[in-house]
Design an enzyme around this catalytic site. Sequence first.
Site, PDB file in Angstrom:
ATOM      1  N   LYS A  27     -10.027  -1.771   7.421  1.00 61.42           N
ATOM      2  CA  LYS A  27     -11.689  -1.722   7.044  1.00 61.42           C
ATOM      3  C   LYS A  27     -12.006  -3.317   8.412  1.00 61.42           C
ATOM      4  O   LYS A  27     -13.466  -2.871   8.461  1.00 61.42           O
ATOM      5  CB  LYS A  27     -11.744  -2.356   6.033  1.00 61.42           C
ATOM      6  CG  LYS A  27     -11.511  -1.200   4.608  1.00 61.42           C
ATOM      7  CD  LYS A  27     -12.032  -1.883   3.630  1.00 61.42           C
ATOM      8  CE  LYS A  27     -11.468  -1.331   1.801  1.00 61.42           C
ATOM      9  NZ  LYS A  27     -12.121  -2.170   1.248  1.00 61.42           N
ATOM     10  N   GLU A  82       0.238   1.165  -3.413  1.00 59.63           N
ATOM     11  CA  GLU A  82      -0.378  -0.944  -3.746  1.00 59.63           C
ATOM     12  C   GLU A  82      -0.055  -1.332  -4.120  1.00 59.63           C
ATOM     13  O   GLU A  82      -0.010  -2.104  -4.088  1.00 59.63           O
ATOM     14  CB  GLU A  82      -2.395  -0.162  -3.795  1.00 59.63           C
ATOM     15  CG  GLU A  82      -2.174   0.761  -3.112  1.00 59.63           C
ATOM     16  CD  GLU A  82      -3.863   0.520  -2.998  1.00 59.63           C
ATOM     17  OE1 GLU A  82      -5.120   0.532  -2.535  1.00 59.63           O
ATOM     18  OE2 GLU A  82      -4.865   0.184  -4.426  1.00 59.63           O
TER      19      GLU A  82
END
EC number: 5.3.1.9
Length: 426
Positions: free
Chosen positions: A417, A282
């Site tokens: 998402k 990340e």
Amino acid sequence: MKKIALDLKGSFVTHEELQNMKPQIMEAQKTLLNGSGISSDMIGWVDYMNNYDEVEYEEIKASASYIINNSDAIILLGIGGSYLGARASIEAIRGDFHNELCKPQVYYAGQNLSGAYLKNLLEVVKTKKVCIIVVSKSGTTLETALVFRIIRDMMDEKYKEQSKNRIFVVTDEKKGALKSLSELYGYKAFKIPDNIGGRYSVITPVGLLPMAAAGLDTDKFIEGLRDASNEYQTTDFENNICCLYAAARNILNKKGKEVEILVGYEPSIISIAEWWKQLFGESEGKNEQGIFPASLNFTTDLHSMGQFVQEGKKIIFETTIVTEQPKGDIVVPADSNDFDKLNYLSGRTFNDINDKAFEGTFMAHNEGKVPGIVIKVPEMNEFYLGKLFYFFMMTCAISGYTNNIDPFTQPGVENYKKNMFRLLGK
């Protein structure tokens, strides 16, 4: 006291290359430590161990004591940085088969959307005394929030009005769904600092509460963090293993090494690799840059992935964590028949044989033109675990700034998402 050591002898990185990289690395370290870089409002982890809330920390230890004395099992709800560091710590320190050997047992939920997994978990804890710890800054992360609905119903049915005494939350100090729930139902709440992101949060209540509840010595963990902050903030490049590791990784990446495999020879550190993958994945995977973080557990994975590492595409370098003093050992006995032709090993220990497996594998992969970096940890206890976490976090932040990447955001995580919520009809 021995230090965590970095060995670059098999990395194919030369002294000259390190010296050429030094100015960039030291400028990046300076940017991090003086707070002048992008997202500098998220570097609270750098000195957290020196200015944490001591009153809250005593409350964490008191809550952990309650959990230990009143439960057979803990369920830790969280995903990503909300549980990976705690799980890595618990499994590394309590060791293999810890749920069979230690109390309370520790289970994990809210890290996936599998109905089968959740149903089986509920069956496992049905007859146990349970406490739960929920970790989520917003309280609305889909996986964790959905599972919390189910677990909360289970706890209310099982303990009635006393269920609130068995539910502990770690969330935003002032806002969010989980904060509101804790105030409404009277759950004991601990705060996630605003200036520390999820993958760096293992050193905060996010990691400290589950670790303490699982019986780990968090005082020693914090001591290790303090020792690490003193050692790894030095501006002496040649004696700062964070700077050297960051430099070596970037040099290898410039040579076409696009994948870093974190390797361990102890199964109990598999979850450390899972935490490490999120940290570097990340932090560095932005702007079409970054080294892809992967992990293997040897010798197990030598029988499945060893062939590719040895003779596959030369895009890999290995970083091996060596635990110099593993917990426990067994001597190989002699066999009067010697059917397996292994009597030549009788009298030797498994750890000694495991060491030779590491040395032989390292040599073979080097001969196959796979660079190897070695991180030697004296022993896997709370003190050295704190140092190891801090070492990786400091290296990661320095590496990000070296490449003009923001190591503290993860904008790409939101894309999946959006599609998922659209498909679900939100």
